[in-house]
Structures are given as C-alpha cells and as structure tokens.
Design an enzyme around this catalytic site. Structure first.
Site, PDB file in Angstrom:
ATOM      1  N   HIS A   1      81.253   1.095  12.287  1.00  0.00           N
ATOM      2  CA  HIS A   1      80.567   0.991  11.006  1.00  0.00           C
ATOM      3  C   HIS A   1      80.193   2.366  10.469  1.00  0.00           C
ATOM      4  O   HIS A   1      79.775   3.248  11.222  1.00  0.00           O
ATOM      5  CB  HIS A   1      79.275   0.170  11.154  1.00  0.00           C
ATOM      6  CG  HIS A   1      79.525  -1.291  11.325  1.00  0.00           C
ATOM      7  ND1 HIS A   1      78.626  -2.125  11.934  1.00  0.00           N
ATOM      8  CD2 HIS A   1      80.568  -2.069  10.956  1.00  0.00           C
ATOM      9  CE1 HIS A   1      79.105  -3.359  11.926  1.00  0.00           C
ATOM     10  NE2 HIS A   1      80.282  -3.356  11.349  1.00  0.00           N
TER      11      HIS A   1
ATOM     12  N   GLU B   1      72.045  -2.049  15.538  1.00  0.00           N
ATOM     13  CA  GLU B   1      72.921  -1.086  16.183  1.00  0.00           C
ATOM     14  C   GLU B   1      72.416   0.310  15.867  1.00  0.00           C
ATOM     15  O   GLU B   1      71.522   0.496  15.046  1.00  0.00           O
ATOM     16  CB  GLU B   1      74.373  -1.257  15.713  1.00  0.00           C
ATOM     17  CG  GLU B   1      74.586  -0.962  14.239  1.00  0.00           C
ATOM     18  CD  GLU B   1      75.993  -1.333  13.756  1.00  0.00           C
ATOM     19  OE1 GLU B   1      76.745  -1.988  14.493  1.00  0.00           O
ATOM     20  OE2 GLU B   1      76.325  -0.955  12.626  1.00  0.00           O
TER      21      GLU B   1
END
Lengths: 69, 291
Positions: free
Chosen positions: B247, B209
C-alpha cells in the site's frame, strides 16, 4: 481483486517456460479459487505443494526450507 | 442494521463497461445489491446485461435513482470521477481505484467533506453488509451476517479474519475497507463512530498496518467515545523502515508509523491486539461469547 484462476494459469505458464526446480508452496483462497485449484490439479506440477490455510502454508515453507517445523 | 450500505442502496458503477468493473459490478448485483446504473462517458444508452449505462453519474441519479457511486476507473481518470460523483447527488462514494496521486486526493478529500458526501477509499476493497449488499471486490462468500463490525486498511487480511469468524460460528454487521492510501476519505475514527451508533454491531474488529498515525488517533478516540469492545490486528511487525510495503500509505518513516508503536498505543487504551489474523479472530469470537 486478484483471481485465483489467473494465479494458477500464471504458475502453469511459468513452469512451461522455466525449470521450476525449487519447491513452490501454493495456497489459493478467495475469488475463483475452485477454478484455480482445478487448473493446478490438472497441470499436476512436480515440486508444487498445496496447502489449505495460511498457517499450514507458512509452516510448510519453513519445513521445506530446512527450518524447524 | 449494518452501516453505509444495505437493502436501500441503489448503486451506479463508474467503469461498469470495463473488464474489472463489469466482473465486480455484476458480482455485486448477483449478491443482491440493487445495481441501477453503469456510467461511462460516451456509452450512454448502452446496457451491461440489462443494466442501463449513462454518460454521467448525475444522470444515473436523476434517471435511475442512484444514491451510491462506485468508482472502478483507471487511476489517471479516477480523481475527476470521484469529484463528479461528489457533485452528482449521491450520498456515498466508494472508490476502488489504486494509484490516484496524493495531490489529487488532497483536493478531493476536502471537496467530499465540504459537500457532506461520504467517501470511502480510494485504494480500498469497498463495503460488504452480509445478507444485504456488497459494493466492491470483497469476496462475500467468506462472511456471514452477525454482530461484529470490521474496519480495515487491508483487503486480503480482512477476508482471512472474516472467514475465521464465520468458521467460529459468528458473523459481521458490515465490513468496511477504508483503503491503503496515505489520504483516504474516511478513516478509522469515522467508521468507529458509525459502528458505535449501529444497534446491530456488538463488537468491533480493527485491522491496521504500518504507516501514518490513524491507529494511534483511533486509540484515543476509542478510549473517549467507543463503549463497545474493540479488538485489533496490526500488520507489518517485521517491515523494514523506509520501505513501502504494498500500500502507498504502508511505510515506516523514521521511528513513526511502526507496528509496535500502534500496538502499544491501542493496548494502552484497553484494545486487545492479536499477533496474527487467526489469533485476532479467536480473541474477537471469545470476547463476543463473554458479552
């Protein structure tokens, strides 16, 4: 880590406290998803659209928002 | 064969007496993981559904034979708990907790490296070796045993890919969640090294990511050291710069850490990159059939 039955309970609780007039697309999969789906089935909320896969749910959202399907 | 956890894993769960720790620890046990102990300071002598609880992880090692520690402890106590695990005698520490301060992890990361203890996470879903053991929160019902090794920053996207691979008739040697924090104990390169050496892994799926440069460094490593085919998925193509996307480590800084840059770096080294979890699973299943 998120439990689908808690998501479902949250949706049902929210709809008892506010007017859920906008369409809501729900896709539940993962931890406790059967319990979650059962809770939603029993609540039988109007404006709630259930889809089985991520792709179908995304397509349904676009369609309901008036975009191309 | 699988990596990191298997039938020989003897698990001690720090936080087993808590709500989340007990739910997931007992679920791991029901899957077949050998749960030998819980650890909660002050609750030594109690038990959780027959699993003995100790005051310290070291006691779980000497009294119950634990070789693996799972940390299911709130953020403000988690770094000291990981440090305790590193000193306890276990080989592997799997830290689920999200929200550990980066400064704490700077110290803990080096402590683990210096002691030679394998640290997975924090802020990770754990590790699953289908048919053998599950340590963490991965919903194991989505995965079958098989020859594909998965390493991922994400939890949910990994479950999606794993389920699609299962539906395509294949399965996994292991699934490793390395976590979404900016500093994690094991990165892509550490896990790719293990999959390369694992005789039961024939193909590797890597899920990355936005944020940091772990995927770019992994691309270099794959070109130099990995002979098995690798398929990747990168999340965050439409993420705006400067915004933390869930995150703590998932943030684009200036022009670095973008999904496109990671995709380009991986493709330049011969790694095929799917544009959705579904496409990624399809590519992996196809490549496996052609091996």
């Amino acid at each position: 880590i998120t439990r689908c039955d808690e998501i479902a309970k949250g949706i049902v609780t929210a709809s008892s406290q506010i007017d859920l007039d906008l369409p809501l697309v729900v896709r539940l999969d993962g931890t406790n998803f059967e319990e979650g789906l059962a809770i939603l089935a029993e609540a039988n909320l109007p404006n709630l659209h259930q889809e089985k896969t991520m792709l179908d749910a995304a397509r349904r959202v676009v369609e309901l928002a008036g975009g191309a399907s | 064969m699988s990596i990191i956890i298997d039938e020989g894993t003897k698990l001690a769960v720090s936080g087993l007496t808590g709500r989340e720790g007990s739910f997931h620890g007992l679920r791991n046990k029901a899957y077949g993981t050998d749960l030998v102990a819980g650890v909660t300071p002050g609750k030594g002598g109690q038990d959780v559904e027959g699993v003995p609880v100790f005051d310290t992880i070291a006691e779980a090692v000497t009294e119950a034979g634990a070789n693996t520690s799972m940390i299911f402890v709130p953020a403000r106590f988690a770094a000291p708990a990981i440090d305790e695990a590193i000193d306890s005698g276990v080989e592997t520490v799997i830290a689920i907790t999200e929200g550990i301060p980066v400064l704490d992890m700077l110290n803990t990361y080096w402590k683990a490296k210096e002691k030679g203890v394998r640290l997975i996470g924090p802020n990770c879903p754990g590790v699953l070796s289908p048919g053998k053991a599950n340590v963490g929160i991965i919903p194991a019902q989505f995965f079958d045993p098989g020859p594909i090794g998965v390493v991922s920053k994400s939890g949910t996207l990994t479950y999606q890919i794993g389920n699609e691979l299962k539906q395509a008739g294949t399965g996994n040697s292991s699934i490793v969640g390395i976590g979404g924090d900016p500093i994690v104990g094991s990165d892509f390169i550490d896990i790719l090294t293990m999959y390369e050496a694992d005789p039961d892994t024939e193909l590797i799926v890597m899920v990355g990511e936005i944020g940091g440069d772990a995927e770019e460094r992994a691309a270099e490593f794959i070109a130099a050291e990995v002979s098995k085919p690798v398929v990747a998925y990168i999340a965050g193509f439409t993420a705006p710069p400067g915004k933390q996307m869930g995150h703590a480590g998932a943030i684009i800084s200036g022009s670095s850490g973008t999904a496109q840059a990671k995709k380009d770096a991986l493709e330049a080294k011969g790694v095929r990159v799917g544009e959705s979890p579904t496409e990624t699973a399809q590519i992996a299943a196809e490549m496996l059939r052609s091996l």
